[in-house]
Scaffold this active site. Structure first.
Site, PDB file in Angstrom:
ATOM      1  N   SER A 201      26.058  68.757  18.543  1.00 28.90           N
ATOM      2  CA  SER A 201      25.073  69.102  17.521  1.00 28.90           C
ATOM      3  C   SER A 201      23.668  68.875  18.046  1.00 28.90           C
ATOM      4  CB  SER A 201      25.294  68.236  16.274  1.00 28.90           C
ATOM      5  OG  SER A 201      24.192  68.353  15.400  1.00 28.90           O
ATOM      6  N   HIS A 202      22.704  69.540  17.431  1.00 32.56           N
ATOM      7  CA  HIS A 202      21.300  69.289  17.754  1.00 32.56           C
ATOM      8  C   HIS A 202      20.859  67.925  17.247  1.00 32.56           C
ATOM      9  CE1 HIS A 202      21.290  73.562  18.542  1.00 32.56           C
ATOM     10  NE2 HIS A 202      20.067  73.468  19.016  1.00 32.56           N
TER      11      HIS A 202
END
Ligand SMILES: Nc1ncnc2c1ncn2[C@@H]1O[C@H](COP(=O)(O)OP(=O)(O)O)[C@@H](O)[C@H]1O
Ligand SMILES: [Mg+2]
Lengths: 211, 216
Positions: free
Chosen positions: B5-6
């Site tokens: 994920s970012h």
């Protein structure tokens, strides 16, 4: 002067300086249709590239580009990392371990680079991404190399085409990347990745012309 | 499994949620970049190495560039067939994949559990309740995580299509997510129907589970 590993490393350093000069512009473009980090991402990535080149200059152009690729992949952080990383990686593979660049090998490397970006990001021309700058650049490079253009001319043609391609993204609706979430609201803005692609190619062309 | 994920907190949160139902599956969060938002290729590569247990690694991602980083990390492996990036909704896909892996499913089965996580949610297709088994959920929480996982896994090896319906919605009994999305609580009455060669055995096993309060 032959375009050997040292010349390619110098061109990469020059490109890193151009990215730093245009950092804020790229941030502004990405602010309009993204998350305002494109300039920062690239400046960080190319900063690490320059440090790696300070440590070792690999002994052929392909190896220099491979070093650029692995550094960008590890250090950029945004979409531009895997995209430019894959582009430089494919270009490096296309060059193999040839000791100098030729007009033909540069055109082939650029074509391979675009293929890498498309394989990684699945964007087509017209999706408002760096592909809109890179695809016409590869076409122009091949055409110029085919009529026996010099290395500098091949890169100049690529840079001209990339700039026009980047401009062509303004009226488009983004269909890939973060900007695609904006839909219609992405219209009227220059794509930051297309802009940085044009900047990089212009810088490479200037280096080749000065060499 | 690796969650790319970012955001570090998003990756950790997804792992937390999935781990509740799959305590034995190695679930690794690879989110954020240098304490902020971004995707970190080196962190993803390390996470894949850490998640390797010989049975394969499944990577899930949030946004487009997380997929690119995940793809690159897999391509750079010695044997890229050891790890697969799956296109699936992050939260539902992670839970579905983790539950499948916890139940001992193969890499392929885990991938298809993740990929079909959204379509597996309960549908509002009505089921004819007449020929079904009616069960009152006497445990406190209804078909929640553990009871749903028990119900789904009790059907392993049976050739039967089993449907659980509640309040006008129906769920594939082999899908924990679908069972969860029925939204039952303790005291609710559900109807279980089964078709296929092992239908009777399927109903018997589920009845058995219900009698034993789903182990609560
Ligand atoms: N799928 C894709 N294919 C090609 N180029 C893409 C894709 N996604 C994003 N880009 C390019 O990347 C640029 C954004 O880069 P950057 O800001 O560094 O990444 P992020 O979007 O993760 O913040 C866009 O302007 C676009 O040119
Ligand atoms: Mg950005």
């Amino acid at each position: 002067m032959p375009c050997d590993a040292a010349a390619v490393a110098a061109a990469i350093r020059a490109a890193a300086a151009v990215i730093t000069t245009h950092r804020d512009e790229l941030v502004r473009l990405d602010q309009a249709i993204g998350d305002a980090d494109h300039g920062e991402n690239l400046e960080r990535g190319f900063g690490f590239v320059v440090s790696s080149l300070d440590g070792e200059v690999p002994d052929n152009p392909g190896a220099v580009l491979k070093l650029v690729a692995t550094t960008l992949i590890s250090k950029v952080g945004g979409a531009a990392g895997p995209l430019y990383g894959t582009a430089f990686l494919r270009a490096a593979t296309a060059l193999g371990d040839a000791p100098v660049l030729t007009p033909e090998s540069v055109a082939a490397a650029l074509r391979a680079a675009v293929g890498g970006v498309v394989a990684r990001g699945k964007a087509e021309v017209g999706d408002k991404t760096m592909v809109d700058a890179l695809t016409p650049a590869a076409d122009a490079a091949e055409q110029t190399a085919a009529v026996a253009g010099e290395l500098a001319e091949v890169l100049r043609a690529a840079a001209d085409a990339a700039e026009a391609g980047a401009e062509s993204t303004v009226p488009l609706i983004a269909r890939k990347g973060r900007a695609s979430y904006l839909g219609e609201r992405s219209v009227g803005h220059l794509d930051p990745g297309a802009r940085s692609s044009a900047l990089l190619l212009r810088s490479f062309a200037d280096s080749a012309a000065g060499a | 499994m690796v969650v790319v994920s970012h955001s570090g907190r998003l990756a950790e949160g997804v792992v937390e949620l999935a781990r509740q139902m799959a305590p034995d599956v190695p679930l690794i969060a690879a989110g954020g970049l240098a304490g902020g938002l971004g995707t970190d290729f080196d962190a993803v590569s390390d996470a894949v190495a850490q998640a390797q247990s010989g049975a394969g690694v499944v990577l899930l991602y949030d946004l487009g560039s997380a997929k690119m980083v995940a793809d690159l990390a897999v391509e750079m492996l010695g044997d890229p067939s050891d790890a697969v990036v799956v296109d699936a909704p992050l939260v539902e896909g992670a839970v579905a994949a983790a539950v499948a892996a916890q139940g001992g499913a193969t890499l392929d089965a885990v991938l298809s559990a993740a990929a079909s996580a959204l379509t597996d949610l309960a549908s509002d297709k009505p089921v004819d309740p007449e020929d079904g088994l009616e069960i009152v959920l006497t445990n406190a929480v209804g078909l929640h995580a553990r009871p749903a996982a028990l119900l789904a896994s009790t059907l392993t090896g049976l050739d039967a299509e089993v449907t659980v319906s509640f309040s006008g919605h129906s769920a594939n009994a082999r899908s924990v997510l679908a069972l969860l999305s029925l939204g039952t609580t303790g005291g609710d009455q559900v109807t279980v129907t089964a078709t296929g060669p092992d239908a009777t055995e399927a109903l018997r096993r589920i009845g058995d589970l219900a009698t034993h309060n789903f182990g609560d």
